[in-house]
Design a protein around this motif. Structure first.
Motif, PDB file in Angstrom:
ATOM      1  N   ASP A 354      57.607  78.535  52.841  1.00  0.00           N
ATOM      2  CA  ASP A 354      56.410  77.891  52.310  1.00  0.00           C
ATOM      3  C   ASP A 354      56.225  76.463  52.800  1.00  0.00           C
ATOM      4  O   ASP A 354      55.878  75.576  52.034  1.00  0.00           O
ATOM      5  N   TYR A 355      56.466  76.200  54.078  1.00  0.00           N
ATOM      6  CA  TYR A 355      56.199  74.885  54.662  1.00  0.00           C
ATOM      7  C   TYR A 355      54.691  74.704  54.751  1.00  0.00           C
ATOM      8  O   TYR A 355      54.022  75.372  55.537  1.00  0.00           O
ATOM      9  N   GLN A 356      54.121  73.797  53.922  1.00  0.00           N
ATOM     10  CA  GLN A 356      52.671  73.709  53.790  1.00  0.00           C
ATOM     11  C   GLN A 356      52.180  72.262  53.814  1.00  0.00           C
ATOM     12  O   GLN A 356      51.801  71.693  52.792  1.00  0.00           O
ATOM     13  N   ASP A 373      43.991  73.417  46.214  1.00  0.00           N
ATOM     14  CA  ASP A 373      44.885  74.172  45.324  1.00  0.00           C
ATOM     15  C   ASP A 373      46.300  74.159  45.898  1.00  0.00           C
ATOM     16  O   ASP A 373      46.497  74.410  47.098  1.00  0.00           O
ATOM     17  N   ARG A 374      47.289  73.892  45.054  1.00  0.00           N
ATOM     18  CA  ARG A 374      48.669  73.854  45.546  1.00  0.00           C
ATOM     19  C   ARG A 374      49.181  75.235  45.924  1.00  0.00           C
ATOM     20  O   ARG A 374      50.224  75.354  46.562  1.00  0.00           O
ATOM     21  N   ASP A 375      48.472  76.300  45.546  1.00  0.00           N
ATOM     22  CA  ASP A 375      48.881  77.649  45.923  1.00  0.00           C
ATOM     23  C   ASP A 375      48.315  78.081  47.275  1.00  0.00           C
ATOM     24  O   ASP A 375      48.595  79.195  47.739  1.00  0.00           O
ATOM     25  N   LEU A 376      47.527  77.214  47.919  1.00  0.00           N
ATOM     26  CA  LEU A 376      46.884  77.580  49.178  1.00  0.00           C
ATOM     27  C   LEU A 376      47.916  77.895  50.252  1.00  0.00           C
ATOM     28  O   LEU A 376      48.865  77.145  50.473  1.00  0.00           O
ATOM     29  N   PHE A 377      47.697  78.983  50.956  1.00  0.00           N
ATOM     30  CA  PHE A 377      48.508  79.359  52.112  1.00  0.00           C
ATOM     31  C   PHE A 377      47.739  78.953  53.358  1.00  0.00           C
ATOM     32  O   PHE A 377      46.629  79.440  53.608  1.00  0.00           O
ATOM     33  N   THR A 378      48.306  78.060  54.170  1.00  0.00           N
ATOM     34  CA  THR A 378      47.591  77.524  55.322  1.00  0.00           C
ATOM     35  C   THR A 378      47.899  78.260  56.610  1.00  0.00           C
ATOM     36  O   THR A 378      47.387  77.890  57.672  1.00  0.00           O
ATOM     37  N   GLY A 379      48.730  79.277  56.545  1.00  0.00           N
ATOM     38  CA  GLY A 379      49.069  80.039  57.735  1.00  0.00           C
ATOM     39  C   GLY A 379      48.229  81.298  57.858  1.00  0.00           C
ATOM     40  O   GLY A 379      47.072  81.340  57.436  1.00  0.00           O
ATOM     41  N   GLU A 380      48.831  82.320  58.453  1.00  0.00           N
ATOM     42  CA  GLU A 380      48.197  83.615  58.630  1.00  0.00           C
ATOM     43  C   GLU A 380      49.163  84.703  58.159  1.00  0.00           C
ATOM     44  O   GLU A 380      50.307  84.765  58.646  1.00  0.00           O
ATOM     45  N   PRO A 381      48.730  85.555  57.224  1.00  0.00           N
ATOM     46  CA  PRO A 381      49.634  86.597  56.722  1.00  0.00           C
ATOM     47  C   PRO A 381      50.205  87.486  57.821  1.00  0.00           C
ATOM     48  O   PRO A 381      51.346  87.954  57.705  1.00  0.00           O
ATOM     49  N   ALA A 382      49.441  87.703  58.893  1.00  0.00           N
ATOM     50  CA  ALA A 382      49.909  88.568  59.972  1.00  0.00           C
ATOM     51  C   ALA A 382      50.739  87.827  61.011  1.00  0.00           C
ATOM     52  O   ALA A 382      51.294  88.452  61.920  1.00  0.00           O
ATOM     53  N   TYR A 383      50.825  86.500  60.872  1.00  0.00           N
ATOM     54  CA  TYR A 383      51.504  85.693  61.890  1.00  0.00           C
ATOM     55  C   TYR A 383      52.796  85.060  61.356  1.00  0.00           C
ATOM     56  O   TYR A 383      53.856  85.148  61.980  1.00  0.00           O
ATOM     57  N   PHE A 424      50.885  74.159  61.063  1.00  0.00           N
ATOM     58  CA  PHE A 424      50.927  72.891  60.358  1.00  0.00           C
ATOM     59  C   PHE A 424      49.600  72.168  60.548  1.00  0.00           C
ATOM     60  O   PHE A 424      48.830  72.447  61.473  1.00  0.00           O
ATOM     61  N   SER A 425      49.342  71.224  59.648  1.00  0.00           N
ATOM     62  CA  SER A 425      48.040  70.585  59.547  1.00  0.00           C
ATOM     63  C   SER A 425      47.726  69.705  60.751  1.00  0.00           C
ATOM     64  O   SER A 425      48.584  68.972  61.244  1.00  0.00           O
ATOM     65  N   GLY A 426      46.466  69.773  61.208  1.00  0.00           N
ATOM     66  CA  GLY A 426      45.971  68.885  62.256  1.00  0.00           C
ATOM     67  C   GLY A 426      44.876  67.964  61.758  1.00  0.00           C
ATOM     68  O   GLY A 426      44.179  67.347  62.558  1.00  0.00           O
ATOM     69  N   GLY A 427      44.714  67.878  60.445  1.00  0.00           N
ATOM     70  CA  GLY A 427      43.649  67.057  59.864  1.00  0.00           C
ATOM     71  C   GLY A 427      42.355  67.836  59.735  1.00  0.00           C
ATOM     72  O   GLY A 427      42.254  69.013  60.129  1.00  0.00           O
ATOM     73  N   LEU A 497      40.805  76.378  59.186  1.00  0.00           N
ATOM     74  CA  LEU A 497      40.860  77.165  57.948  1.00  0.00           C
ATOM     75  C   LEU A 497      40.049  76.450  56.880  1.00  0.00           C
ATOM     76  O   LEU A 497      40.190  75.242  56.679  1.00  0.00           O
ATOM     77  N   ASP A 498      39.217  77.206  56.190  1.00  0.00           N
ATOM     78  CA  ASP A 498      38.493  76.668  55.038  1.00  0.00           C
ATOM     79  C   ASP A 498      39.480  76.580  53.883  1.00  0.00           C
ATOM     80  O   ASP A 498      39.924  77.595  53.350  1.00  0.00           O
ATOM     81  N   VAL A 499      39.846  75.362  53.472  1.00  0.00           N
ATOM     82  CA  VAL A 499      40.910  75.197  52.480  1.00  0.00           C
ATOM     83  C   VAL A 499      40.446  75.527  51.073  1.00  0.00           C
ATOM     84  O   VAL A 499      41.285  75.642  50.161  1.00  0.00           O
ATOM     85  N   PHE A 500      39.136  75.666  50.855  1.00  0.00           N
ATOM     86  CA  PHE A 500      38.644  76.011  49.524  1.00  0.00           C
ATOM     87  C   PHE A 500      38.191  77.465  49.447  1.00  0.00           C
ATOM     88  O   PHE A 500      38.032  78.011  48.349  1.00  0.00           O
ATOM     89  N   ASN A 501      37.997  78.088  50.599  1.00  0.00           N
ATOM     90  CA  ASN A 501      37.623  79.502  50.636  1.00  0.00           C
ATOM     91  C   ASN A 501      38.246  80.127  51.876  1.00  0.00           C
ATOM     92  O   ASN A 501      37.553  80.465  52.840  1.00  0.00           O
ATOM     93  N   PRO A 502      39.575  80.272  51.899  1.00  0.00           N
ATOM     94  CA  PRO A 502      40.264  80.701  53.124  1.00  0.00           C
ATOM     95  C   PRO A 502      39.898  82.128  53.526  1.00  0.00           C
ATOM     96  O   PRO A 502      39.808  83.024  52.679  1.00  0.00           O
ATOM     97  N   ASP A 503      39.676  82.298  54.822  1.00  0.00           N
ATOM     98  CA  ASP A 503      39.396  83.610  55.394  1.00  0.00           C
ATOM     99  C   ASP A 503      40.375  83.801  56.551  1.00  0.00           C
ATOM    100  O   ASP A 503      40.267  83.168  57.599  1.00  0.00           O
TER     101      ASP A 503
END
Length: 807
Positions: A354-356, A373-383, A424-427, A497-503
Motif C-alpha cells: 500500500d505505498y500511496q 479519501d485515505r482509502d484511495l488506490f492510486t495504482g492499477e489493480p491489474a498492474y 507514485f505521484s507526479g503531482g 487518475l481522477d482521485v475523486f472518481n477513479p477509473d
C-alpha cells in the motif's frame, strides 16, 4: 530475572537468579573442589563460582553492583568458597537447598557473611535462568545486551544509548513489523513513506535514514525506499535492539544515526510449544507455531521450528499482503563450554503493498474538491504487485577454553529475490497554467532485484584482571560481501487518475531505464577493551576497514571501481553509583562508502560521522526498571550537495544533529508495565551548496513523545485480565529541503486487552487471548511528506486478536 521470596519471615525481597542450572551435578556445601577465581567484581566472581561448582545463586543485580571480591584459589568446600568470595562486601550468604544459595543484605544486624553452620535455609527459593544477551527476556525490561559491545554486558555498563524491545513487549503491543515494534522508542521515527507500507522496514534514527538493519549482527541488504531488502518477522525474534549513534567500530560501514539489530529465537534445553491463531480488521487471518526442546531427550542436541502464515488486506482499496515462513534451527552442545547453532529460515511474501504517495494539496490542505479519501488506490489493480523470496542460513559457534579465553565464530548467507510494480505521484495535471486538482499524474515503476550477502566474523574474548583492574577484551575480524543485481523499468508521465472518481484500466507499461550489477566487499579488524576499576568502567575500541566497490552499468557497459579505507573508534567512560545511577560520556565515529562522482569526475569519498554523547542511566535498586537520559551532538561530513549555479555535485555538504532523549521502562509490583519516551531532534543542513544551508532536514519531526502502560490483574475474579493503552505524538516537520511547507503534528492512541485463562482455571493453563488496536479512534492524519507531491496518510484503525496456547 526478578523474583520475589520471603526470607526469615521478613518482607518480600526482590532477587535475581544469577545463572541457569548447570548440566554438571552441583557440589554439596561440604564437598571440596578446586577453585581458580582471581580478584574481580563480585558479579563476575559469582559467575566463575557457578561455572566451577555447578551451584545456583540467587541475588539482586543492584545488591552486588560496585562490590569487589578478593577471589579464591585452591581447594575448598563449595559453601566455604562462596563465603570467602563475598567476605568484606557486607552481604550475607544463605545456604538453601543442596547446590543453591542466595545473597542478601544485612539481616538482623548481620553485616558480613554468615557461617555455614549457623545459616538458615530460605523458606522459598525459585531458581530460573538469568537473562543473557542472546536469549529471551522475561517482561519488557531487558538488563543485558551484546549489540553495543559484542560481549554479554549489562545495559547500564554500556556508554551509549541502547533500547531493547523484548518479545513480550512486541506481543503486548501487537506489533507485526519491526517498524511497529520500535514505535515506542526514543529518538526513532517511522513516518511518511516508511510507515505507508507493511512490506519494508524503513526506520529513521537521530535524523538519519535509512537505518541499517542487522539480523544476529549480520547486515541485511537494502537498496532504497521501495524495497530490495529482506523483512524479518517479529515472531522469529527474542528482541529488537536499537543502538543509537555511530556504530562503525563494531560493524564497519554505517550511517551515523545508529543501527537496528534483531536477535532471533534459538533452540531451548527446556521443551517449549506454542500455537497461535488470529483474526482482525481488513480480513486478517493469522497462524503461527513455535516448537523447541531436546531431540529425543538428548540435552546435547536441541531444536527449534518456527512458522508463520498470514494474509490480510488493508484499508486502501485493492491492497493485500500475504506471507509464508518456516524457520528451523538446531544446536549441538557436546559440553557446557561448547555450542554450535545452525539458524535458517525461508520466507515468501506477496500481494499488493500500500505505498500511496499523494499531493500536499488534497491531504495536508484541502483542495477545491476537498481532501482525498485515505482509502484511495492510486495504482492499477491489474498492474500492481509484489513478490519476495528470501532465505537465510548460517551458523554460530562458541567455545570457552577456560575462565579467561573464549571464541565466537559465525557465518551467514542471505538471499533476497524480489519484484515490485507500483505507481507514485507526479503531482496534479496542469494545462496552460491551470491546475486540475482532481486529476493526478502518475509515474509507473517496475523493478526486480536479486540481493545476496555473505558475512562471517570471528572474535576472541579474554576476561582477566591486572591487579584491581578487570578487563574484558575482544579482538576480531569480519568480512562481508554484498551483491545487488537490479533491473528498473520506469514509465514517467503515465495515464492520470481522477482521485475523486477513479477509473482504472488505462495505463502504459514502463520501459527499461536502468540495469546494474553492484558489488561491495568489506574487511575489518577491531579491538575493544572494557576496563573496570572500582566503580569506573572505561570502554575503548578501534577498528580499521577496507572497502572495495564495483558498480557496473549494464545498459552502458561501463564499470567503476573504487577502494576506500577508514579508521573508526569509540571511547566511553561510565561510573556506577551504588544507588543504581550511572552517568556516562562517549565519543564515537562512523564511515559509509558513497557511490557516484563529483563535478570533477572524481569518485565520491565515504561520508564520515562523529558523535559526542553524555547521559545518565538509572537502574533503581529493588525494581525491574531502566531509565536512560541522553544528550548528543552528531555530525555527518562529505554529504553530496549540488551547486545552486552550476548544478555540479560536490561533497561539501554536512548535516548537524543535536538532540535530547529520555526513555524509561519499568515493571512495577510485577503487574504494571510502563514505557515512557520523549525525544527532541534538531537536524540541520549545516553546510550545503544548493541554498539549503541552515535549513532543517526534511522528513524529521523535531519532537516525538510516547507513553504505554499495561496493568495485569493478579487476584480476584478478574485475575488474568490485562488492560493496556498507549499514546504516540509526533510534531510537525518540513516536507522538503527548501523548508517551504510543513506537514502537521499528530497524536494517535493504541490499546490492548488480554486474558490468561489459566489464572482462574488450571485446566486452561497456557491459553491466552491478546487483542490489540492501533489508532484506536481511527484518526485520519498525514504522518509525513517527502516532497510536495508525496504525502502519506497514517495507518487507519487496525484491531488484531490472537489466541495462543503454550505447553
Amino acid at each position: 530475572m526478578l523474583l520475589a521470596t520471603t526470607i526469615l519471615g521478613a518482607a518480600p525481597l526482590v532477587i535475581q537468579t544469577s545463572a541457569m542450572a548447570q548440566s554438571q551435578p552441583a557440589a554439596s556445601a561440604s564437598q571440596s573442589i578446586s577453585f581458580n577465581i582471581p580478584p574481580q567484581s563480585l558479579a563476575s566472581a559469582l559467575d566463575a563460582f557457578i561455572r566451577q561448582s555447578g551451584w545456583q545463586i540467587s541475588y539482586s543485580s543492584a545488591l552486588v553492583r560496585g562490590k569487589q571480591s578478593g577471589g579464591i584459589r585452591g581447594s575448598a568446600a563449595a559453601g566455604t568458597a562462596l563465603h570467602r568470595l563475598v567476605a568484606g562486601t557486607g552481604l550475607a550468604v544463605k545456604i538453601g537447598a543442596p547446590g543453591s544459595a542466595a545473597l542478601v543484605g544485612p539481616v538482623d544486624g548481620v553485616t558480613g557473611s554468615v557461617d555455614p553452620g549457623n545459616s538458615t535455609a530460605l523458606e522459598t527459593i525459585t531458581v530460573e535462568g538469568e537473562e543473557g544477551a542472546w536469549g529471551p527476556v522475561n517482561g519488557i525490561v531487558a538488563s543485558r545486551s551484546a549489540t553495543g559491545t559484542k560481549t554479554d554486558t549489562p545495559l547500564i555498563e554500556v556508554p551509549q544509548s541502547i533500547s531493547v524491545i523484548t518479545a513480550d513487549e512486541i506481543k503486548a503491543r501487537g506489533a507485526e513489523t519491526i517498524k511497529e515494534a520500535v514505535n515506542y522508542t526514543a529518538g526513532v521515527h517511522v513516518g511518511g513513506s516508511s510507515a505507508s507500507t507493511r512490506a519494508f522496514d524503513n526506520i529513521e534514527i537521530r535524523g538519519f535514514a535509512p537505518t541499517p538493519l542487522y539480523f544476529e549482527g549480520t547486515y541485511l541488504p537494502y537498496i532504497g525506499d521501495l524495497g530490495g531488502s529482506p523483512q524479518i518477522d517479529p515472531y522469529l525474534l527474542e528482541r529488537v535492539e536499537v543502538l543509537k549513534g555511530p556504530s562503525s567500530v563494531l560493524y564497519g560501514q554505517n550511517y551515523p544515526g545508529g543501527i537496528v539489530n534483531m536477535v532471533s529465537k534459538r533452540p531451548t534445553d527446556t521443551p517449549f510449544h506454542e500455537v497461535v491463531a488470529g483474526t482482525g480488521t481488513d480480513g486478517r487471518a493469522y497462524g503461527a507455531f513455535d516448537f523447541s526442546g531436546p531431540v529425543a531427550d538428548n540435552d546435547a542436541i536441541l531444536y527449534r521450528l518456527t512458522g508463520v502464515a498470514t494474509r490480510t488486506e488493508t484499508n486502501i482499496d485493492y491492497t493485500k499482503d500475504d506471507r509464508l515462513l518456516l524457520a528451523p534451527s538446531l544446536t549441538l552442545k557436546p559440553d557446557e563450554d561448547t555450542s554450535f547453532t545452525i539458524l535458517s529460515h525461508y520466507q515468501k511474501d506477496g500481494g499488493v503493498p500500500d505505498y500511496q504517495p499523494l499531493p500536499y494539496i488534497g491531504t495536508v490542505e484541502a483542495g477545491p474538491f476537498g481532501r482525498i479519501d485515505r482509502d484511495l488506490f492510486t495504482g492499477e489493480p491489474a498492474y500492481n504487485s509484489y513478490d519476495r523470496k528470501q532465505a537465510i542460513i548460517g551458523y554460530d559457534f562458541r567455545h570457552r577454553f577456560n575462565d579467561v579465553w573464549s571464541v565466537r565464530h559465525n557465518a551467514k548467507y542471505i538471499s533476497v529475490d524480489d519484484s515490485y510494480r507500483t505507481f507514485f505521484s507526479g503531482g496534479y495535471v496542469e494545462t496552460d497554467g491551470v491546475v486540475d486538482y482532481s486529476k493526478m499524474k502518475r509515474n509507473a515503476i517496475d523493478y526486480s532485484s536479486d540481493n545476496q550477502v555473505f558475512a562471517t566474523e570471528t572474535n576472541l574474548q579474554a576476561e582477566f584482571s591486572t591487579g584491581a583492574v578487570e578487563h574484558t577484551v575482544i579482538v576480531g575480524t569480519d568480512y562481508k560481501w554484498f551483491r545487488n543485481d537490479y533491473t528498473g523499468r520506469y514509465g514517467f508521465g503515465n495515464t492520470p487518475l481522477d482521485v475523486f472518481n477513479p477509473d482504472y484500466g488505462s495505463y502504459k507499461e514502463p520501459t527499461v531505464g536502468a540495469r546494474w550489477d553492484n558489488r561491495i566487499s568489506q574487511l575489518g579488524i577491531y579491538l575493544q577493551d572494557q576496563i573496570k576499576w572500582d566503580n569506573w568502567i572505561l570502554t575503548l575500541g578501534g577498528r580499521y576497514d577496507w572497502a572495495w566497490q564495483t558498480d557496473e552499468d549494464l545498459l552502458t557497459s561501463t564499470v567503476a571501481k573504487k577502494t576506500d579505507g577508514a579508521f573508526t573508534g569509540r571511547a566511553g567512560l561510565i561510573y556506577l553509583f551504588d544507588n543504581g545511577l550511572a552517568p556516562y560520556v562517549s565519543y564515537s565515529t562512523s564511515f559509509m562508502p558513497y557511490s557516484g562522482f563529483d563535478g570533477q569526475n572524481n569518485p565520491f569519498k565515504p561520508t564520515t560521522g562523529q558523535q559526542t554523547e553524555i547521559g545518565i542511566k538509572f537502574e533503581p535498586e529493588g525494581y525491574d526498571a531502566l531509565i536512560t537520559v541522553s544528550a548528543y551532538d552528531l555530525k555527518q561530513q562529505n554529504v553530496p550537495t549540488y551547486d545552486s549555479l552550476t548544478f555540479l555535485p560536490s561533497q561539501r555538504g554536512e548535516i548537524h544533529v543535536q538532540g535530547v532523549e529520555i526513555e524509561g521502562k519499568a515493571t512495577v509490583f510485577d503487574s504494571l508495565d510502563l514505557i515512557a519516551t520523549a525525544a527532541y531532534t534538531d537536524s540541520v543542513y549545516s553546510k550545503a551548496d544548493d541554498g539549503t544551508q541552515g535549513n532543517k532536514v526534511r522528513f524529521m519531526p523535531p519532537v516525538n513523545v510516547s507513553l504505554w502502560a499495561k496493568y495485569r490483574i493478579e487476584d480476584g475474579p478478574l485475575s488474568g485480565l490485562g488492560l493496556g493503552a498507549g499514546v504516540r505524538h509526533s510534531s510537525s516537520g518540513y516536507g522538503n529541503d527548501a523548508n517551504s511547507f510543513k506537514y502537521p503534528a499528530y497524536t494517535v492512541v493504541d490499546a490492548a486487552i488480554s486474558y490468561d485463562f489459566g489464572k482462574n482455571n488450571p485446566d486452561l493453563e497456557g491459553l491466552e487471548l491478546n487483542i490489540t488496536a492501533q489508532n484506536l479512534f481511527d484518526k485520519t492524519y498525514v504522518n509525513g511528506c517527502s516532497n510536495i507531491n508525496s504525502c502519506f496518510y497514517g495507518k487507519s484503525r487496525s484491531v488484531y486478536a490472537n489466541l495462543s496456547f503454550q505447553w
